[in-house]
Design a protein around this motif. Structure first.
Motif, PDB file in Angstrom:
ATOM      1  N   PHE A  96      54.424 -16.758   5.424  1.00  0.00           N
ATOM      2  CA  PHE A  96      54.131 -15.396   5.892  1.00  0.00           C
ATOM      3  C   PHE A  96      55.064 -14.407   5.200  1.00  0.00           C
ATOM      4  CE2 PHE A  96      52.797 -17.159  10.328  1.00  0.00           C
ATOM      5  CZ  PHE A  96      51.694 -17.748   9.746  1.00  0.00           C
ATOM      6  N   LEU A  97      56.299 -14.848   4.967  1.00  0.00           N
ATOM      7  CA  LEU A  97      57.289 -13.993   4.333  1.00  0.00           C
ATOM      8  C   LEU A  97      57.722 -14.611   3.008  1.00  0.00           C
ATOM      9  CD1 LEU A  97      59.621 -13.240   7.398  1.00  0.00           C
ATOM     10  CD2 LEU A  97      57.793 -11.809   6.512  1.00  0.00           C
ATOM     11  N   LYS A  98      58.016 -13.743   2.050  1.00  0.00           N
ATOM     12  CA  LYS A  98      58.504 -14.209   0.751  1.00  0.00           C
ATOM     13  C   LYS A  98      60.027 -14.116   0.757  1.00  0.00           C
ATOM     14  CE  LYS A  98      57.719 -13.556  -4.152  1.00  0.00           C
ATOM     15  NZ  LYS A  98      57.026 -12.798  -5.173  1.00  0.00           N
ATOM     16  N   THR A 116      47.332  -9.996  -0.123  1.00  0.00           N
ATOM     17  CA  THR A 116      47.720 -11.317  -0.621  1.00  0.00           C
ATOM     18  C   THR A 116      49.212 -11.394  -0.912  1.00  0.00           C
ATOM     19  OG1 THR A 116      45.553 -11.379  -1.654  1.00  0.00           O
ATOM     20  CG2 THR A 116      47.101 -13.060  -2.331  1.00  0.00           C
ATOM     21  N   LYS A 117      49.797 -10.257  -1.316  1.00  0.00           N
ATOM     22  CA  LYS A 117      51.181 -10.299  -1.787  1.00  0.00           C
ATOM     23  C   LYS A 117      52.210  -9.851  -0.775  1.00  0.00           C
ATOM     24  CE  LYS A 117      50.288 -10.495  -6.544  1.00  0.00           C
ATOM     25  NZ  LYS A 117      50.281  -9.939  -7.863  1.00  0.00           N
ATOM     26  N   ARG A 118      51.793  -9.251   0.326  1.00  0.00           N
ATOM     27  CA  ARG A 118      52.813  -8.636   1.178  1.00  0.00           C
ATOM     28  C   ARG A 118      53.380  -9.604   2.225  1.00  0.00           C
ATOM     29  NH1 ARG A 118      50.359  -5.549   6.104  1.00  0.00           N
ATOM     30  NH2 ARG A 118      52.561  -5.095   6.305  1.00  0.00           N
ATOM     31  N   ASP A 119      54.550  -9.232   2.732  1.00  0.00           N
ATOM     32  CA  ASP A 119      55.169  -9.980   3.817  1.00  0.00           C
ATOM     33  C   ASP A 119      54.446  -9.659   5.119  1.00  0.00           C
ATOM     34  OD1 ASP A 119      57.209 -11.237   2.406  1.00  0.00           O
ATOM     35  OD2 ASP A 119      58.460  -9.446   2.469  1.00  0.00           O
ATOM     36  N   LEU A 120      54.204 -10.699   5.911  1.00  0.00           N
ATOM     37  CA  LEU A 120      53.555 -10.483   7.194  1.00  0.00           C
ATOM     38  C   LEU A 120      54.413 -11.102   8.291  1.00  0.00           C
ATOM     39  CD1 LEU A 120      49.905 -11.351   6.160  1.00  0.00           C
ATOM     40  CD2 LEU A 120      50.725  -9.107   6.836  1.00  0.00           C
ATOM     41  N   SER A 121      54.954 -10.256   9.145  1.00  0.00           N
ATOM     42  CA  SER A 121      55.773 -10.777  10.248  1.00  0.00           C
ATOM     43  C   SER A 121      54.885 -11.070  11.440  1.00  0.00           C
ATOM     44  CB  SER A 121      56.865  -9.771  10.616  1.00  0.00           C
ATOM     45  OG  SER A 121      57.891  -9.835   9.662  1.00  0.00           O
ATOM     46  N   VAL A 122      54.104 -12.133  11.322  1.00  0.00           N
ATOM     47  CA  VAL A 122      53.226 -12.494  12.444  1.00  0.00           C
ATOM     48  C   VAL A 122      53.611 -13.863  12.981  1.00  0.00           C
ATOM     49  CG1 VAL A 122      51.273 -11.108  11.785  1.00  0.00           C
ATOM     50  CG2 VAL A 122      51.495 -13.397  10.865  1.00  0.00           C
ATOM     51  N   TRP A 125      55.627 -20.237  -0.448  1.00  0.00           N
ATOM     52  CA  TRP A 125      54.963 -18.944  -0.658  1.00  0.00           C
ATOM     53  C   TRP A 125      53.761 -19.115  -1.599  1.00  0.00           C
ATOM     54  CZ3 TRP A 125      54.615 -14.234   1.329  1.00  0.00           C
ATOM     55  CH2 TRP A 125      54.074 -13.202   0.561  1.00  0.00           C
ATOM     56  N   ARG A 157      58.901 -18.386   9.601  1.00  0.00           N
ATOM     57  CA  ARG A 157      57.880 -17.572   8.918  1.00  0.00           C
ATOM     58  C   ARG A 157      57.924 -17.768   7.402  1.00  0.00           C
ATOM     59  NH1 ARG A 157      58.662 -12.321  12.729  1.00  0.00           N
ATOM     60  NH2 ARG A 157      57.032 -12.816  14.235  1.00  0.00           N
ATOM     61  N   TYR A 214      36.942 -23.125  11.232  1.00  0.00           N
ATOM     62  CA  TYR A 214      37.650 -22.277  10.268  1.00  0.00           C
ATOM     63  C   TYR A 214      38.536 -23.112   9.348  1.00  0.00           C
ATOM     64  CZ  TYR A 214      40.923 -18.611   8.689  1.00  0.00           C
ATOM     65  OH  TYR A 214      41.696 -17.768   7.940  1.00  0.00           O
ATOM     66  N   ARG A 234      50.907 -21.787  -0.057  1.00  0.00           N
ATOM     67  CA  ARG A 234      50.856 -21.790   1.410  1.00  0.00           C
ATOM     68  C   ARG A 234      49.554 -22.366   1.962  1.00  0.00           C
ATOM     69  NH1 ARG A 234      51.520 -15.376   0.765  1.00  0.00           N
ATOM     70  NH2 ARG A 234      49.570 -15.044  -0.310  1.00  0.00           N
ATOM     71  N   ALA A 235      48.416 -22.078   1.326  1.00  0.00           N
ATOM     72  CA  ALA A 235      47.149 -22.568   1.885  1.00  0.00           C
ATOM     73  C   ALA A 235      47.070 -24.093   1.773  1.00  0.00           C
ATOM     74  CB  ALA A 235      45.967 -21.921   1.163  1.00  0.00           C
ATOM     75  N   LYS A 252      43.046 -19.495   2.039  1.00  0.00           N
ATOM     76  CA  LYS A 252      43.872 -18.572   1.255  1.00  0.00           C
ATOM     77  C   LYS A 252      43.815 -17.165   1.838  1.00  0.00           C
ATOM     78  CE  LYS A 252      44.103 -20.452  -3.392  1.00  0.00           C
ATOM     79  NZ  LYS A 252      43.675 -21.850  -3.240  1.00  0.00           N
ATOM     80  N   ARG A 253      44.925 -16.448   1.669  1.00  0.00           N
ATOM     81  CA  ARG A 253      44.939 -15.062   2.141  1.00  0.00           C
ATOM     82  C   ARG A 253      43.840 -14.250   1.466  1.00  0.00           C
ATOM     83  NH1 ARG A 253      50.744 -12.171   2.709  1.00  0.00           N
ATOM     84  NH2 ARG A 253      51.840 -13.858   3.773  1.00  0.00           N
ATOM     85  N   LEU A 274      46.233 -17.408   9.320  1.00  0.00           N
ATOM     86  CA  LEU A 274      47.023 -17.808   8.155  1.00  0.00           C
ATOM     87  C   LEU A 274      47.578 -19.224   8.298  1.00  0.00           C
ATOM     88  CD1 LEU A 274      48.945 -14.515   7.338  1.00  0.00           C
ATOM     89  CD2 LEU A 274      46.734 -15.313   6.497  1.00  0.00           C
TER      90      LEU A 274
END
Lengths: 267, 295
Positions: B52-54, A261-267, B68, B47, B103, B71-72, A115-116, A110
Motif C-alpha cells: 500500500f505504501l512505497k 497505480t503509483k501513489r501511497d495508500l494509507s488504507v 511494492w 502497509r 474477486y 504486490r498483486a 493489480k491496482r 488491494l
C-alpha cells in the motif's frame, strides 16, 4: 478489468442511472412535443422583447435556431443534458475510488491478487458505462420521439453529431471527477475538485452567455468547446472543440490510472 | 529461508511519527509477534508489506519478491487482516464473502464454511449493522478462506470477546502447525506469547529489540500488590530485602524477577490479607525490559 468488481459497481450505479434516465425521458419527450409552430412564434416574440431574460436562461432563439435541432441545442443541450450526466459523474466518480480510500475499504480490493491498474481501469469502465448509457439513451429517445412527433424535422446526421459532442463533453467531465477521485485520500477533497471545477466552469459558461460584458468568460471554460448551437446550425469547424474534449478525456483517464497505480495508500 | 524480509525500512511522517530503519526477517513456518503500543508504527510497517505504501528508504520482500513492485503476485498466497476493518457497508456478510472469493478468482468457497463454523458466525444482515466483533470475524474468514501460506495479521483479536480471542489463538497455532508463516501484530504481550517463537518490539517507530519469547519471559518482571492487616506490618515489610513501594497505609507494591520465593517467604512472616497481580500494560512491561524515558 475485473468482472466481479465491475458487476458490483454497476449494481451500485443502477439506481442512480434509473432515476436520471427517468428525468431525461421526461424532459426530452416534453421538449420535443412542445415544439409546435405556435410555440416558436411565442419564443420569437419573447426573444425580441426580452432578449436579456431569454439569454440568461440560455435560450437564444434566433432565425437559424428555428429548426427543431436548433431549438433542442439551446434548450436541452444547454441545461438538462448537461446537468444530469454531470451530477452522475460527480457522485460516481467520487464513490468509485476516493470514498473507498477514505473509508479504508479499498484495503479489501488491494489485499487480493488484482493489480491496482486493474482496479482503476475497472472503476473507470463503470463510470464510462454510466455516462455512455445516459447519452446513448437520450440520443435514441430523441430519434424515436422526433420520428413520432415531427418526422419532417428529422436530421439524424446532425443529431448524432450533437450527441457525439455531448458524449465527449461528459467523458471529459467524468475524467475530471475520476482524476480527482484517484488523486485524493479524502472524499471531501475529491468532491471539492470533482464537483467544484466542472460546477465553476458551467457557471462561467452561463455568465458568458448572459451579456456582452461577461462574454469574455467563454475563454475560461471548457464548456465553450462543445458549441451545441453551432453544431445544430451545421457551422463549419463546429466539431473541432469536441475532438479537443475527447482527447482531453483520454489524457485525464490515463493520468488517473497512472496516479492511482503509483501513489501511497494509507488504507 | 526467510519468507518475509524487511531491510532498513523508513517512512518519516514528521514529528517522530512513522518507522525508522526497521529491519527483521520471518522464516518459513515461523510465527513472529510484532509488538508495540498504539501508534508505534506496526500498521505502517504492515502497509509496506502489503504494497500500500512505497518505502522512502529500505525495502520489503515476501518470498523474494519486492512488496511494492510485485504486490498483486504476492497477494496470491497471502492472507491479510487489516487493523481497521472497513468493508462494503451496503453488502450482507455472505454477499461480501462471495464477492471476495470471486474477486480473488477463487474456485469454490475454500475454507469459508469451516471458518464460519469455527467462529460461530452466521453473517446475515448488512455489514453496516454488524457489531465490531462480527466484522472482525468476517474479516478473519475473508482473509483465510483461500488458505494462504503467509498470514499478515494486524491486531487480529481486537473487538473479539475472550472466548473468540482464544479460539483465534488456537486457529493461529493450528495454522503454524500446518507450516504457515505468520506475522501478527499486537499490543498485548500475553497474546503473542502463546503463539509466537520470536517477538519484535517497536516503539516510536524504532524496532527496539527482536528476541525469542523465552528470553523476554526470563527478563520479565512481575508486579504484585500485597495488602496487610495494619499499617505497622506494611511499614515493617518495606524493610525486607525486596523491591517495594508503599501505595497506601496497608498496601505495598512488590516487583519481582526470578526471586518470587523470597517474596513468598517474606509474606509468610506478616499478617497478609490479600495479594493481587494487576495487569501490566505493554508500556510498563517494555519499561521493565529496557528502561528509558516514558513514551
Amino acid at each position: 478489468m475485473n468482472a466481479t468488481l465491475y458487476k458490483r459497481e454497476m449494481k451500485s450505479s443502477w439506481k442512480l442511472l434509473l432515476i436520471f434516465t427517468a428525468i431525461l425521458t421526461m424532459y426530452v419527450v416534453l421538449m420535443i412535443v412542445m415544439y409546435t409552430p405556435e410555440m416558436l412564434d411565442m419564443f420569437q416574440q419573447f426573444s425580441a422583447t426580452m432578449p436579456q431574460l431569454m439569454s440568461s436562461f440560455n435560450m437564444n432563439f434566433s432565425a437559424e435556431s428555428l429548426t427543431l435541432l436548433g431549438y433542442l441545442a439551446s434548450g436541452l443541450y444547454g441545461f438538462i443534458l448537461i446537468i444530469f450526466p454531470m451530477i452522475f459523474s460527480i457522485i460516481r466518480g467520487n464513490g468509485l475510488v476516493a470514498r473507498y480510500v477514505d473509508r479504508g475499504s479499498m484495503a479489501s480490493l488491494l489485499a487480493a491478487p488484482v493489480k491496482r491498474r486493474t482496479v482503476a481501469v475497472t472503476q473507470m469502465a463503470v463510470l464510462i458505462t454510466g455516462i455512455v448509457w445516459l447519452v446513448v439513451y437520450a440520443s435514441a429517445l430523441e430519434l424515436v420521439t422526433i420520428a413520432a412527433h415531427a418526422p419532417e424535422q428529422a436530421d439524424t446526421a446532425t443529431l448524432l453529431k450533437l450527441n457525439f459532442g455531448l458524449l465527449s463533453l461528459h467523458l471529459f467531465i467524468g475524467g475530471i471527477c475520476f482524476l480527482a477521485s484517484c488523486l485524493f485520500s479524502e472524499s471531501r477533497y475529491s468532491l471539492a475538485l470533482g464537483a467544484g471545477l466542472p460546477g465553476l466552469m458551467y457557471i462561467l459558461q452561463l455568465l458568458s452567455q448572459a451579456g456582452d460584458q461577461t462574454e469574455g468568460f467563454k475563454y475560461a471554460t471548457f464548456f465553450t468547446l462543445f458549441d451545441s448551437d453551432a453544431i445544430a446550425a451545421g457551422q463549419a469547424g463546429a466539431m473541432g472543440g469536441v475532438w479537443v474534449l475527447l482527447g482531453g478525456a483520454v489524457i485525464l483517464y490515463a493520468a488517473a490510472v497512472v496516479i492511482f497505480t503509483k501513489r501511497d495508500l494509507s488504507v | 529461508m526467510s519468507v518475509i524480509s524487511i531491510q532498513n525500512l523508513t517512512r518519516d511522517y514528521g514529528r517522530r511519527r512513522g518507522v525508522f530503519d526497521v529491519s527483521f526477517d520471518v522464516s518459513e513456518g515461523e510465527a513472529f509477534g510484532f509488538l508495540g503500543p498504539n501508534g508505534a508504527g506496526k500498521t505502517t510497517t504492515i502497509r509496506h508489506l502489503m504494497g500500500f505504501l512505497k518505502p522512502q528508504k529500505g525495502a520489503c520482500t515476501i518470498n523474494g519478491m519486492n512488496c511494492w513492485d510485485n504486490r498483486a503476485e504476492i497477494q496470491q498466497t497471502l492472507g491479510y487482516i487489516p487493523g481497521e476493518i472497513a468493508f462494503f457497508d451496503d453488502m450482507t456478510g455472505p454477499e461480501f464473502l462471495r464477492f471476495i472469493a470471486r474477486y480473488r478468482g477463487m474456485k469454490g468457497d475454500g475454507r469459508r464454511k469451516e471458518l464460519l463454523d469455527r467462529f460461530e458466525l452466521s453473517p446475515t444482515g448488512r455489514i453496516k449493522k454488524m457489531s465490531k466483533g462480527m466484522k472482525q470475524k468476517l474479516g478473519i474468514v475473508a482473509a483465510l478462506m483461500h488458505d494462504p501460506a503467509i498470514l499478515v495479521l494486524d491486531e487480529p483479536t481486537s473487538g473479539l470477546d475472550p472466548l473468540m480471542q482464544s479460539r483465534f489463538i488456537e486457529l493461529v497455532m493450528n495454522e503454524k502447525e500446518r507450516g504457515k508463516t505468520i506475522l501478527m501484530s499486537s499490543h498485548m504481550f500475553e497474546e503473542v506469547e502463546r503463539t509466537c517463537h520470536r517477538v519484535g518490539i517497536i516503539r516510536q517507530g524504532d524496532l527496539v529489540t527482536v528476541d525469542s519469547v523465552d528470553e523476554l519471559k526470563a527478563k520479565q518482571q512481575k508486579k504484585f500488590i500485597v495488602t496487610f492487616e495494619n499499617s505497622k506490618a506494611a511499614e515493617a515489610f518495606l524493610k525486607e530485602d525486596l523491591q517495594t513501594e508503599m501505595l497506601t497505609h496497608h498496601r505495598v507494591a512488590v516487583t519481582v524477577g526470578d526471586n518470587i520465593r523470597d517474596l513468598i517467604a517474606a509474606m509468610n512472616r506478616y499478617p497478609v490479607q490479600n495479594i493481587t497481580a494487576p495487569n501490566q500494560s505493554l508500556e510498563e512491561v517494555f519499561m521493565q525490559y529496557y528502561g528509558g524515558e516514558q513514551a
